[in-house]
Motif scaffolding. Structure first.
Motif, PDB file in Angstrom:
ATOM      1  N   GLY A 159      41.920   3.115  29.197  1.00  0.00           N
ATOM      2  CA  GLY A 159      40.979   3.385  28.189  1.00  0.00           C
ATOM      3  C   GLY A 159      40.270   4.361  28.717  1.00  0.00           C
ATOM      4  O   GLY A 159      40.203   4.881  30.023  1.00  0.00           O
ATOM      5  N   ILE A 160      39.375   4.949  27.851  1.00  0.00           N
ATOM      6  CA  ILE A 160      38.503   6.380  28.184  1.00  0.00           C
ATOM      7  C   ILE A 160      37.182   5.802  28.308  1.00  0.00           C
ATOM      8  O   ILE A 160      36.213   6.712  28.752  1.00  0.00           O
ATOM      9  N   PHE A 161      36.927   4.576  28.062  1.00  0.00           N
ATOM     10  CA  PHE A 161      35.332   4.474  28.054  1.00  0.00           C
ATOM     11  C   PHE A 161      34.811   3.498  29.538  1.00  0.00           C
ATOM     12  O   PHE A 161      35.632   2.560  29.744  1.00  0.00           O
ATOM     13  N   TYR A 162      34.000   3.957  29.894  1.00  0.00           N
ATOM     14  CA  TYR A 162      33.223   2.969  31.213  1.00  0.00           C
ATOM     15  C   TYR A 162      31.893   2.949  30.650  1.00  0.00           C
ATOM     16  O   TYR A 162      31.295   3.452  29.593  1.00  0.00           O
ATOM     17  N   ALA A 163      30.982   1.797  31.173  1.00  0.00           N
ATOM     18  CA  ALA A 163      29.985   1.353  30.288  1.00  0.00           C
ATOM     19  C   ALA A 163      28.836   2.430  30.230  1.00  0.00           C
ATOM     20  O   ALA A 163      28.230   2.323  29.394  1.00  0.00           O
ATOM     21  N   SER A 164      28.833   3.289  31.169  1.00  0.00           N
ATOM     22  CA  SER A 164      27.662   4.320  31.078  1.00  0.00           C
ATOM     23  C   SER A 164      27.903   5.104  29.807  1.00  0.00           C
ATOM     24  O   SER A 164      26.944   5.234  28.939  1.00  0.00           O
ATOM     25  N   ILE A 184      29.536  -0.603  20.498  1.00  0.00           N
ATOM     26  CA  ILE A 184      30.312  -0.526  21.584  1.00  0.00           C
ATOM     27  C   ILE A 184      31.579  -1.574  21.509  1.00  0.00           C
ATOM     28  O   ILE A 184      32.508  -1.174  22.029  1.00  0.00           O
ATOM     29  N   GLY A 185      31.517  -2.647  20.996  1.00  0.00           N
ATOM     30  CA  GLY A 185      32.571  -3.501  21.000  1.00  0.00           C
ATOM     31  C   GLY A 185      33.720  -2.693  20.332  1.00  0.00           C
ATOM     32  O   GLY A 185      35.028  -2.833  20.758  1.00  0.00           O
ATOM     33  N   GLY A 186      33.635  -2.330  19.180  1.00  0.00           N
ATOM     34  CA  GLY A 186      34.516  -1.360  18.225  1.00  0.00           C
ATOM     35  C   GLY A 186      35.184  -0.304  19.072  1.00  0.00           C
ATOM     36  O   GLY A 186      36.495  -0.221  19.210  1.00  0.00           O
ATOM     37  N   LEU A 187      34.361   0.399  19.896  1.00  0.00           N
ATOM     38  CA  LEU A 187      34.942   1.307  20.784  1.00  0.00           C
ATOM     39  C   LEU A 187      35.586   0.817  21.924  1.00  0.00           C
ATOM     40  O   LEU A 187      36.880   1.566  22.043  1.00  0.00           O
ATOM     41  N   ILE A 188      35.407  -0.352  22.387  1.00  0.00           N
ATOM     42  CA  ILE A 188      36.266  -0.955  23.613  1.00  0.00           C
ATOM     43  C   ILE A 188      37.535  -1.191  22.727  1.00  0.00           C
ATOM     44  O   ILE A 188      38.610  -1.040  23.281  1.00  0.00           O
ATOM     45  N   ASP A 189      37.613  -1.953  21.750  1.00  0.00           N
ATOM     46  CA  ASP A 189      38.759  -2.396  20.883  1.00  0.00           C
ATOM     47  C   ASP A 189      39.779  -1.100  20.683  1.00  0.00           C
ATOM     48  O   ASP A 189      40.761  -1.179  20.908  1.00  0.00           O
ATOM     49  N   GLU A 190      38.891  -0.295  20.342  1.00  0.00           N
ATOM     50  CA  GLU A 190      39.688   1.126  19.913  1.00  0.00           C
ATOM     51  C   GLU A 190      40.304   1.943  20.944  1.00  0.00           C
ATOM     52  O   GLU A 190      41.433   2.502  20.843  1.00  0.00           O
ATOM     53  N   TYR A 191      39.426   2.199  21.839  1.00  0.00           N
ATOM     54  CA  TYR A 191      39.446   3.271  23.043  1.00  0.00           C
ATOM     55  C   TYR A 191      40.078   2.738  24.252  1.00  0.00           C
ATOM     56  O   TYR A 191      40.451   3.562  25.135  1.00  0.00           O
ATOM     57  N   GLY A 192      39.512   1.567  24.561  1.00  0.00           N
ATOM     58  CA  GLY A 192      39.781   0.952  25.736  1.00  0.00           C
ATOM     59  C   GLY A 192      38.956   1.168  26.813  1.00  0.00           C
ATOM     60  O   GLY A 192      37.971   2.185  26.635  1.00  0.00           O
ATOM     61  N   LEU A 193      38.697   0.441  27.915  1.00  0.00           N
ATOM     62  CA  LEU A 193      37.727   0.190  28.674  1.00  0.00           C
ATOM     63  C   LEU A 193      38.561   0.510  30.180  1.00  0.00           C
ATOM     64  O   LEU A 193      39.726   0.106  30.591  1.00  0.00           O
ATOM     65  N   TRP A 194      37.654   1.234  31.153  1.00  0.00           N
ATOM     66  CA  TRP A 194      38.220   1.123  32.386  1.00  0.00           C
ATOM     67  C   TRP A 194      36.861   0.840  33.362  1.00  0.00           C
ATOM     68  O   TRP A 194      35.931   0.726  32.870  1.00  0.00           O
ATOM     69  N   GLY A 195      37.174   1.015  34.672  1.00  0.00           N
ATOM     70  CA  GLY A 195      36.113   0.681  35.579  1.00  0.00           C
ATOM     71  C   GLY A 195      36.027  -0.556  35.988  1.00  0.00           C
ATOM     72  O   GLY A 195      36.878  -1.337  36.316  1.00  0.00           O
ATOM     73  N   THR A 196      34.801  -1.296  36.179  1.00  0.00           N
ATOM     74  CA  THR A 196      34.462  -2.613  36.828  1.00  0.00           C
ATOM     75  C   THR A 196      33.733  -3.370  35.467  1.00  0.00           C
ATOM     76  O   THR A 196      33.689  -2.757  34.493  1.00  0.00           O
ATOM     77  N   GLY A 197      33.910  -4.729  35.842  1.00  0.00           N
ATOM     78  CA  GLY A 197      33.052  -5.729  34.850  1.00  0.00           C
ATOM     79  C   GLY A 197      31.586  -4.828  34.811  1.00  0.00           C
ATOM     80  O   GLY A 197      31.201  -4.780  35.764  1.00  0.00           O
ATOM     81  N   GLU A 198      31.149  -5.183  33.455  1.00  0.00           N
ATOM     82  CA  GLU A 198      29.833  -4.614  33.551  1.00  0.00           C
ATOM     83  C   GLU A 198      28.835  -5.629  32.530  1.00  0.00           C
ATOM     84  O   GLU A 198      29.593  -5.964  31.516  1.00  0.00           O
TER      85      GLU A 198
END
Length: 532
Positions: A159-164, A184-198
């Motif tokens: 994914g390309i997104f981190y919480a910041s 934010i939820g839609g961005l996570i679903d579409e583009y994916g998440l990296w990093g840590t639990g936040e």
């Protein structure tokens, strides 16, 4: 935020997990019905030695059709990423975002990807994490550990997104908390998440939500869920997920409808004793030094605002249900009380960090070295703490900002507007007497050397300055937003000048010989010298 040296079982990182010598962040929501003045508040302490102390005003912008927005990585997520020219200080080199992100001579940060831009983006205040926008949308953050997946690195295919960056996009595009949660939820679903639990706390003047997220091992999409904090209640998070039962069709929760199926398919789904799919259990959200790192702070904050509940200070396991998601305060909370919450070291309890065997010679509440200690809300490595405030009385939303740990510093109100130069372009590795972080740092470091001797004087100076600032905000009720921002800028400059003078006065009147004595509990016994 975290570093690679962090223990694999991490469970607490609130911005902020960070190196083994660091601790982590604490973040809270005070809903408008829980505050004495009818304001909604979000608090956040940025707790890490590698934090970038720059506070940046990002202006509103208009964008041409078919423009793209760059999505940047963040070293605060875990560690420096030299392959992306992404470092802790400065956190971002991206002149197109704001003038304060132009660092001549430094390589520009490379994006992880892009998303379509919107025609107009709102102005906001930025730090290692987004703070607040011009419409009063407020954010707080903490990093959370998960035994399922501690850290997912950014790389092609992930994914390309981190919480910041998720928070910044929300501040750029949203006016309300619920709108931000769904974006934010839609961005996570579409583009994916990296990093840590936040955890991202998201609030406007009317409601507050806790949004918790966790990367997937594949780097595709992400797990996320948000829960509303009932009006009239207080919520706190401290490096551990707080949402429990996942409730389908509940108006107080928002999550990807596929979340239960996703958790079952990956084999993470875990259920509580009542048969409910449990978010904390599914994430295996154990904490780093259970139960005294995360849950001690949750217990302390909840107990400070509602002592009548008599919540147990000691619990058996990290997955305890002894602490409610949120709580109704015993009385409506004032702004000074919210400020003091972030200065707390469990004074007056059996966990008082100024009195036990680990306290310093001058009753310092802080610990040093790499050992794992119990964690209090105040901590020695806090880079800054903000308390954002929005209501219908002030001319504009504002943040109360304390550089360094607020227990030895002062909260200064600032608007979502161009900031005094003292807050921007700060190099944490090079002393600059004109920068707010260094002005505060001078008083902080001196105070910590002689804590019980100097802290009362510093605390009194902070309280007097804050009282003056509160009166100034109250008197400015009829000003335009522009005049209000200018009033706050002048007040900030005056307060920083006073803090410079305080440092000089402390040196002049407490020179290591006069007016200084040990805290009585640490005072050495008189020498027993035999006659000769």
């Amino acid at each position: 935020m975290k570093t690679k040296s962090m223990i694999a079982s991490v469970a607490v990182s609130v911005l902020c997990f960070a190196a083994s010598s660091a601790e982590a962040c604490t973040t809270a929501i005070v809903t408008r019905g829980a505050s004495a003045d009818g304001s909604a508040y979000v608090t956040h302490s940025n707790d890490t030695f590698s934090s970038d102390p720059n506070i940046v005003y990002v202006p509103a912008k208009d964008h041409a059709p078919r423009s793209m927005r760059k999505v940047y990585p963040s070293a605060i997520a875990w560690d420096d990423l030299p392959e992306y020219a992404c470092f802790s200080n400065p956190r971002l080199v991206a002149p197109e975002r704001a003038d304060a992100y132009a660092w001549p001579g430094k390589e520009r940060t490379k994006p992880l990807g892009e998303i379509p831009e919107v025609p107009h983006t709102y102005a906001y205040i930025d730090s290692d994490y987004g703070v607040m926008n011009e419409h009063g949308l407020m954010l707080g953050e903490c990093t959370n550990g998960s035994q399922r997946l501690e850290y997912l690195e950014p790389k092609p295919g992930h994914g390309i997104f981190y919480a910041s960056e998720l928070g910044r996009v929300a501040l750029e595009r949203c006016r309300t908390a619920q709108e931000a949660v769904r974006l934010i939820g839609g961005l996570i679903d579409e583009y994916g998440l990296w990093g840590t639990g936040e955890t991202l706390l998201i609030a406007d003047k009317d409601e507050g939500w806790a949004l918790e997220m966790q990367p997937t091992p594949s780097g595709k999409g992400g797990f996320w869920i948000a829960q509303r904090v009932p009006d009239g209640e207080f919520f706190v998070a401290a490096n551990q997920f707080r949402i429990r039962a996942i409730k389908e069709n509940s108006p107080d929760q928002i999550f990807n409808p596929k979340l239960p199926k996703m958790l079952n398919e990956i084999g993470w789904a875990s259920y509580d004793k009542k048969g409910n799919l449990d978010w904390v259990l599914s994430m295996k959200a154990a904490e780093d030094y259970h139960p005294y790192y995360s849950l001690r702070r949750v217990w302390r904050a909840l107990s400070l605002v509602a002592p009548s509940t008599k919540l147990p200070a000691k619990v058996r396991n990290w997955d305890t249900d002894a602490y409610p998601f949120s709580i109704r305060p015993d009385h409506l909370l004032t702004l000074p009380e919210i400020m003091e919450l972030h200065r707390d070291a469990c004074e007056g309890t059996e966990f008082d960090r100024t009195k036990d065997n680990g306290a310093g010679l001058f009753a310092s509440p802080y610990r040093y070295g790499d050992s794992k200690w119990e964690r209090t809300i105040t901590a020695r490595h806090i880079a800054y703490t903000w308390i954002t405030q929005t209501n219908e009385k002030n001319p504009a939303p504002l943040m109360w900002l304390s550089m360094n740990a607020p227990a030895e510093s002062v909260y200064i109100p600032l608007a979502v507007a161009p900031l005094p130069d003292a807050y921007t372009q700060t190099d944490r590795t090079k002393y600059d007497a004109e920068k707010a972080w260094w002005i505060s740092q001078q008083v902080t470091i001196l105070t910590r050397g002689y804590y019980s001797a100097l802290h009362p004087e510093v605390a009194e100076a902070a309280h007097q300055a804050e009282k003056r600032s509160m009166a100034l905000v109250s008197d400015a009720a009829g000003q335009s937003p522009e005049d209000f921002a200018e009033t706050l800028r002048k007040n900030a400059e005056r307060t920083l000048a006073d803090w410079k003078s305080l440092y000089g006065n402390l040196l002049a009147t407490h020179d290591g010989d006069h007016h200084i004595d040990y805290d009585k509990s640490h005072r050495p016994k008189a020498d027993n010298v035999e006659k000769y």
